[in-house]
Design a protein around this motif. Structure first.
Motif, PDB file in Angstrom:
ATOM      1  N   UNK A 100       1.135  51.882  12.012  1.00  0.00           N
ATOM      2  CA  UNK A 100       0.153  50.798  12.022  1.00  0.00           C
ATOM      3  C   UNK A 100      -1.274  51.313  12.043  1.00  0.00           C
ATOM      4  N   UNK A 101      -1.542  52.369  12.848  1.00  0.00           N
ATOM      5  CA  UNK A 101      -2.911  52.849  13.046  1.00  0.00           C
ATOM      6  C   UNK A 101      -3.274  54.004  12.119  1.00  0.00           C
ATOM      7  N   UNK A 102      -2.291  54.688  11.574  1.00  0.00           N
ATOM      8  CA  UNK A 102      -2.570  55.804  10.672  1.00  0.00           C
ATOM      9  C   UNK A 102      -3.243  56.956  11.395  1.00  0.00           C
ATOM     10  N   UNK A 103      -4.285  57.519  10.765  1.00  0.00           N
ATOM     11  CA  UNK A 103      -4.972  58.680  11.328  1.00  0.00           C
ATOM     12  C   UNK A 103      -5.866  58.333  12.512  1.00  0.00           C
ATOM     13  N   UNK A 104      -5.947  57.067  12.849  1.00  0.00           N
ATOM     14  CA  UNK A 104      -6.764  56.678  13.998  1.00  0.00           C
ATOM     15  C   UNK A 104      -6.103  57.079  15.325  1.00  0.00           C
ATOM     16  N   UNK A 105      -4.845  57.442  15.265  1.00  0.00           N
ATOM     17  CA  UNK A 105      -4.112  57.862  16.469  1.00  0.00           C
ATOM     18  C   UNK A 105      -3.593  59.276  16.261  1.00  0.00           C
ATOM     19  N   UNK A 106      -4.003  60.194  17.129  1.00  0.00           N
ATOM     20  CA  UNK A 106      -3.566  61.595  17.071  1.00  0.00           C
ATOM     21  C   UNK A 106      -2.851  61.939  18.371  1.00  0.00           C
ATOM     22  N   UNK A 107      -1.553  62.230  18.259  1.00  0.00           N
ATOM     23  CA  UNK A 107      -0.736  62.483  19.443  1.00  0.00           C
ATOM     24  C   UNK A 107      -0.209  63.911  19.405  1.00  0.00           C
ATOM     25  N   UNK A 108      -0.381  64.608  20.506  1.00  0.00           N
ATOM     26  CA  UNK A 108       0.162  65.961  20.664  1.00  0.00           C
ATOM     27  C   UNK A 108       1.224  65.907  21.755  1.00  0.00           C
ATOM     28  N   UNK A 109       2.466  66.109  21.364  1.00  0.00           N
ATOM     29  CA  UNK A 109       3.569  65.997  22.311  1.00  0.00           C
ATOM     30  C   UNK A 109       4.607  67.059  21.974  1.00  0.00           C
ATOM     31  N   UNK A 110       4.457  68.212  22.586  1.00  0.00           N
ATOM     32  CA  UNK A 110       5.378  69.325  22.356  1.00  0.00           C
ATOM     33  C   UNK A 110       6.282  69.457  23.575  1.00  0.00           C
ATOM     34  N   UNK A 111       7.432  68.797  23.506  1.00  0.00           N
ATOM     35  CA  UNK A 111       8.353  68.753  24.642  1.00  0.00           C
ATOM     36  C   UNK A 111       9.749  69.124  24.166  1.00  0.00           C
ATOM     37  N   UNK A 112      10.102  70.410  24.217  1.00  0.00           N
ATOM     38  CA  UNK A 112      11.436  70.837  23.779  1.00  0.00           C
ATOM     39  C   UNK A 112      12.529  70.199  24.634  1.00  0.00           C
ATOM     40  N   UNK A 113      13.598  69.713  24.023  1.00  0.00           N
ATOM     41  CA  UNK A 113      14.682  69.064  24.782  1.00  0.00           C
ATOM     42  C   UNK A 113      15.273  69.943  25.875  1.00  0.00           C
ATOM     43  N   UNK A 114      15.337  71.255  25.643  1.00  0.00           N
ATOM     44  CA  UNK A 114      15.920  72.148  26.648  1.00  0.00           C
ATOM     45  C   UNK A 114      15.112  72.141  27.939  1.00  0.00           C
ATOM     46  N   UNK A 115      13.806  71.987  27.824  1.00  0.00           N
ATOM     47  CA  UNK A 115      12.942  71.963  29.010  1.00  0.00           C
ATOM     48  C   UNK A 115      13.059  70.623  29.731  1.00  0.00           C
ATOM     49  N   UNK A 116      13.319  69.559  28.990  1.00  0.00           N
ATOM     50  CA  UNK A 116      13.373  68.219  29.569  1.00  0.00           C
ATOM     51  C   UNK A 116      14.686  67.928  30.285  1.00  0.00           C
ATOM     52  N   UNK A 117      15.713  68.690  29.974  1.00  0.00           N
ATOM     53  CA  UNK A 117      17.074  68.360  30.398  1.00  0.00           C
ATOM     54  C   UNK A 117      17.241  68.052  31.892  1.00  0.00           C
ATOM     55  N   UNK A 118      16.633  68.806  32.821  1.00  0.00           N
ATOM     56  CA  UNK A 118      16.939  68.559  34.242  1.00  0.00           C
ATOM     57  C   UNK A 118      16.258  67.326  34.825  1.00  0.00           C
ATOM     58  N   UNK A 119      15.347  66.713  34.111  1.00  0.00           N
ATOM     59  CA  UNK A 119      14.457  65.727  34.723  1.00  0.00           C
ATOM     60  C   UNK A 119      14.834  64.291  34.378  1.00  0.00           C
ATOM     61  N   UNK A 120      14.426  63.391  35.297  1.00  0.00           N
ATOM     62  CA  UNK A 120      14.627  61.956  35.130  1.00  0.00           C
ATOM     63  C   UNK A 120      13.326  61.228  35.456  1.00  0.00           C
ATOM     64  N   UNK A 121      13.179  60.049  34.874  1.00  0.00           N
ATOM     65  CA  UNK A 121      12.025  59.191  35.146  1.00  0.00           C
ATOM     66  C   UNK A 121      12.495  57.740  35.175  1.00  0.00           C
ATOM     67  N   UNK A 122      11.708  56.840  35.767  1.00  0.00           N
ATOM     68  CA  UNK A 122      12.046  55.422  35.639  1.00  0.00           C
ATOM     69  C   UNK A 122      11.996  55.001  34.171  1.00  0.00           C
ATOM     70  N   UNK A 123      12.877  54.118  33.723  1.00  0.00           N
ATOM     71  CA  UNK A 123      12.884  53.733  32.311  1.00  0.00           C
ATOM     72  C   UNK A 123      11.563  53.108  31.879  1.00  0.00           C
ATOM     73  N   UNK A 124      11.124  53.463  30.673  1.00  0.00           N
ATOM     74  CA  UNK A 124       9.905  52.957  30.049  1.00  0.00           C
ATOM     75  C   UNK A 124       8.629  53.463  30.718  1.00  0.00           C
ATOM     76  N   UNK A 140     -10.476  59.640  15.720  1.00  0.00           N
ATOM     77  CA  UNK A 140      -9.178  59.175  16.232  1.00  0.00           C
ATOM     78  C   UNK A 140      -9.090  59.208  17.754  1.00  0.00           C
ATOM     79  N   UNK A 141      -8.218  58.366  18.249  1.00  0.00           N
ATOM     80  CA  UNK A 141      -7.875  58.343  19.670  1.00  0.00           C
ATOM     81  C   UNK A 141      -6.852  59.447  19.918  1.00  0.00           C
ATOM     82  N   UNK A 142      -7.236  60.419  20.737  1.00  0.00           N
ATOM     83  CA  UNK A 142      -6.384  61.600  20.953  1.00  0.00           C
ATOM     84  C   UNK A 142      -5.583  61.451  22.247  1.00  0.00           C
ATOM     85  N   UNK A 143      -4.299  61.741  22.123  1.00  0.00           N
ATOM     86  CA  UNK A 143      -3.383  61.643  23.261  1.00  0.00           C
ATOM     87  C   UNK A 143      -2.567  62.922  23.327  1.00  0.00           C
ATOM     88  N   UNK A 144      -2.405  63.451  24.517  1.00  0.00           N
ATOM     89  CA  UNK A 144      -1.560  64.635  24.700  1.00  0.00           C
ATOM     90  C   UNK A 144      -0.585  64.385  25.845  1.00  0.00           C
TER      91      UNK A 144
END
Length: 370
Positions: free
Chosen positions: A258-282, A302-306
């Protein structure tokens, strides 16, 4: 003197029953400690007068009786107060009730018996009596009766403490259920909000008009995954972080379409690192939604998110450019972060961290490990 000292033996009986009943928990501050000491001194004074009125004719005899009563009372209170507080921290009633009951009996019986025998031994020393009398039949009731009274009162107080802890746990569970229900309903309401659905359908319409069936099909699949995850997680208190990140990726795909290049997201989260953790849904999606909802985004700027994970601290941090925009009336309830913080408060003692740093809005989620 002999009369006053002998009468002093009876004083601990009353102190054993009165002092533990006055204090359900050990004081946690100097003011509380001072108040407790004053109560003990006053009660010991009354007990000394009631149990040995003849000592009032001699200051020396009364001083010995009073000192004996104070020391007896303090010893029993310490055994049934501070030691039990230590048990509360180490073995709470709610976690291991059977082990806690056995430990409570052992502490009450063993500690109180040691105090009573020790005080009787001290009395024999003051009277210059042989210590062998401590195990004679004459001393039997002088040890047994105070012990019975102390244990009965102590068990009453422990039962009372157990009731209070059970009541607090029940209240907390009820509040958790209520907060979770409110958060789930709020999350579900926001996901099926007309604005979100309207924007998604507009983006889908644009893809169809651009004659880009591949992107349109993928958009529809991502949109269905978003709604499926919302419905599937609605009844859960915690979800694996891996699933939450996959859901966030689907949500971001819709927003970036919807926003195109106006939204820049950096999210480098390998699944192996995430495996032990839990969070409340959503939880992660709520933070990303807040970023997009409350900040302006432009193609040229752009709106930058990391999104970054800190395995050492067990936290997940979301940062975004702080660029507030005006919201239409009714577009935001202002309850998202409050509800999320309330849900975390019942799941862990680690708080949600919210703040601003160098022109960025930063929210740090504690990660839960089962």
């Amino acid at each position: 003197m002999q009369t006053s000292l002998s009468a002093a033996v009876a004083a601990p009986d009353s102190s054993a029953s009165a002092i533990p009943n006055a204090f359900r928990a050990a004081p946690t501050s100097l003011r509380a400690l001072g108040r407790t000491v004053r109560i003990i001194l006053v009660m010991a004074l009354g007990i000394s007068v009631l149990m040995n009125p003849s000592a009032l004719h001699s200051w020396k005899a009364f001083a010995i009786t009073y000192a004996y009563t104070v020391f007896y009372s303090v010893s029993l209170w310490f055994t049934n107060g501070y030691v039990v507080e230590w048990l509360n921290r180490l073995y709470p009633w709610s976690a291991q009730p059977l082990r806690r009951l056995l430990l409570t009996l052992a502490v009450s019986l063993g500690g109180s018996a040691a105090v009573i025998v020790g005080m009787n031994a001290l009395l024999l020393l003051i009277q210059h009596e042989p210590m062998a009398r401590l195990w004679s039949g004459a001393m039997y009731w002088q040890v047994l009766m105070p012990l019975i009274i102390t244990v009965i009162v102590s068990l009453f107080n422990h039962s009372r403490a157990f009731f209070f802890q059970w009541r607090d746990a029940a209240v907390r569970a009820e509040r958790l259920e209520k907060e979770t229900a409110v958060a789930r309903l709020d999350s579900l309401r926001r996901q099926v909000d007309p604005h979100f659905l309207f924007n998604s359908l507009n983006a889908l319409t644009s893809l169809v008009e651009e004659n880009d069936p591949a992107r349109a099909v993928r958009f529809i699949r991502q949109l269905s995954q978003v709604y499926r995850y919302v419905l599937d997680s609605e009844s859960q208190e915690m979800v694996p972080l891996t699933q939450e990140v996959r859901f966030a990726e689907s949500y971001l795909y819709l927003q970036k379409t919807r926003l195109g290049n106006a939204l820049a997201v950096e999210m480098d989260l390998p699944p192996a690192v995430l495996a032990p953790y839990y969070v409340p849904p959503l939880a992660l999606q709520l933070l990303l939604e807040n970023v997009i909802k409350h900040n302006a985004a432009f193609q040229a700027n752009p709106l930058r998110v990391s999104v970054a994970l800190d395995p050492a601290a067990h936290t997940l941090t979301v940062r975004n450019t702080l660029r507030p925009r005006r919201l239409a009336p009714g577009e935001s309830s202002g309850l998202g972060l409050k509800n999320l913080a309330a849900r975390y408060a019942f799941l862990t003692n680690k708080p949600l961290a919210i703040g601003e740093e160098a022109g960025e809005f930063v929210v740090t989620l504690p990660l839960l490990v089962l």
